[in-house]
Design an enzyme around this catalytic site. Structure first.
Site, mmCIF file in Angstrom:
data_model
loop_
_atom_site.group_PDB
_atom_site.id
_atom_site.type_symbol
_atom_site.label_atom_id
_atom_site.label_comp_id
_atom_site.label_asym_id
_atom_site.label_seq_id
_atom_site.Cartn_x
_atom_site.Cartn_y
_atom_site.Cartn_z
ATOM 1 N NE ARG A 100 5.778 -10.705 2.991
ATOM 2 C CZ ARG A 100 6.243 -10.444 1.799
ATOM 3 N NH1 ARG A 100 7.106 -9.482 1.640
ATOM 4 N NH2 ARG A 100 5.851 -11.125 0.771
ATOM 5 N N PRO B 114 0.819 -1.219 0.000
ATOM 6 C CG PRO B 114 -0.722 -1.546 1.687
ATOM 7 C CD PRO B 114 0.563 -2.056 1.158
ATOM 8 C CD GLU B 115 4.042 2.527 -3.707
ATOM 9 O OE1 GLU B 115 4.201 3.640 -4.235
ATOM 10 O OE2 GLU B 115 4.560 1.484 -4.144
#
Length: 301
Positions: free
Chosen positions: A108, A2-3
DNA sequence: AGGTCGGCCTGGCAGC
DNA sequence: TGCTGCCAGGCCGACC
């Protein structure tokens, strides 16, 4: 990963579901999420408060809660927010009055939730970490020019530094540099003025295209309703090593810049002359003639 | 002070 | 087939 466009997409999806509702419970399944706070302390600070607004700054999703409490959610690499759907890798669950359960899923486990109490604390937190917002009018060519003059780092690394420009990550850095026809290894302070202008426009255009496409779905990113974004289908160079450049047909190469996978068309984005010894005294700066017949470093792969 | 590098973390995949 | 080991990468902290 996600940016800015992916976080903005999530924010737009979620805002109508959460704004004006009371956060009754924050169930933190993974204590790492709340560090340095204990999960119970973070939960206690936000539970019972109404969500006044769901905002975004850079890649942070900002939960603005009643009484000036702010929960800053960073999705990092693999974080996703899922509304009312069975989620693997659940790390946190948001329970809101009258809304489906919202799950923060993050295989993660890099994602974080941080607390700011009071607007000054929020501003201090964000101000220390984030530079100009790309869609803010303050992100002018002059502003970008000033930033570039202060850094000799490769322009790719420059774009990824959140303290200078907020929200650009690996995907959009590659895409913006390609649009601006600038090689990622060019030192930021060696950009010519027109290139700085082009880069500013390209950063805005790449991010806007990403938002328009509702983000890119690679790896784990999903919308809160599970739908996928489509920007990955519009990548010009990112993750397209070995494919032809859409502009000129040259095969896209993968480099490593600042430790990050970096994709480039070295015809559209010509490599800067390498080794730049300091200009000899008295020499005119700029544009050392490349040795005749020299070619940009041979592709290795 | 600014740049670089390792650590965090784990799914997925290449290679054997 | 199954194991090992490496890669991805945003951000931070340690280091130079």
């Amino acid at each position: 990963m996600p940016e800015l466009p992916e976080v903005e997409t999530i924010r737009r999806h979620l805002a109508p579901h959460v704004e004006g509702r009371r956060l009754t419970r924050l169930e933190i399944l993974d204590p790492r999420f709340a560090l340095p706070l204990a999960p119970a302390a973070l939960a206690a600070a936000v539970e019972g408060r109404t969500v006044e607004r769901l905002g975004r700054r850079g890649k942070y999703l900002v939960w603005e809660l009643a009484g000036e409490a702010f929960l800053l959610l960073h999705l990092r690499m693999t974080g996703t927010l899922l509304l009312a759907s069975a989620a693997d890798y659940s790390r946190v669950r948001f329970y809101l009055d009258g809304a489906p359960v919202l799950t923060f899923s993050d295989p993660r486990r890099f994602g974080t939730g941080e607390l700011a109490l009071g607007r000054p604390a929020l501003e201090a937190f964000l101000g220390a970490r984030l530079g100009v917002e790309p869609f803010d009018p303050a992100f002018t060519p002059a502003h970008l020019l000033a930033l570039t003059r202060a850094s000799r780092t490769p322009v790719k690394s420059f774009l990824l530094d959140q303290t200078r420009i907020a929200g650009v990550g690996n995907i959009y850095a590659d895409e913006a540099l390609h649009r601006a026809r600038i090689h990622p290894l060019r030192p930021a302070d060696r950009l010519r003025r027109p290139q700085v202008v082009a880069l500013r426009d390209a950063v805005v255009a790449a991010l806007a295209a990403g938002v328009e496409a509702k983000g890119a779905t690679i790896d784990d990113f999903r919308h809160p309703d599970g739908v996928q974004g489509s920007f990955q289908d519009e990548f010009l160079v990112h993750r397209r090593a070995g494919e032809p450049c859409p502009s000129c047909g040259t095969l896209v190469r993968k480099l490593v810049v600042g430790g990050r996978g970096t994709y480039v068309c070295e015809t559209c984005q010509p490599r800067p002359r390498t080794a730049r010894p300091p200009d000899p005294p008295g020499a005119r700066p700029g544009r050392p003639a490349p040795a005749p017949g020299s070619r940009p470093a041979a592709p290795r792969r």
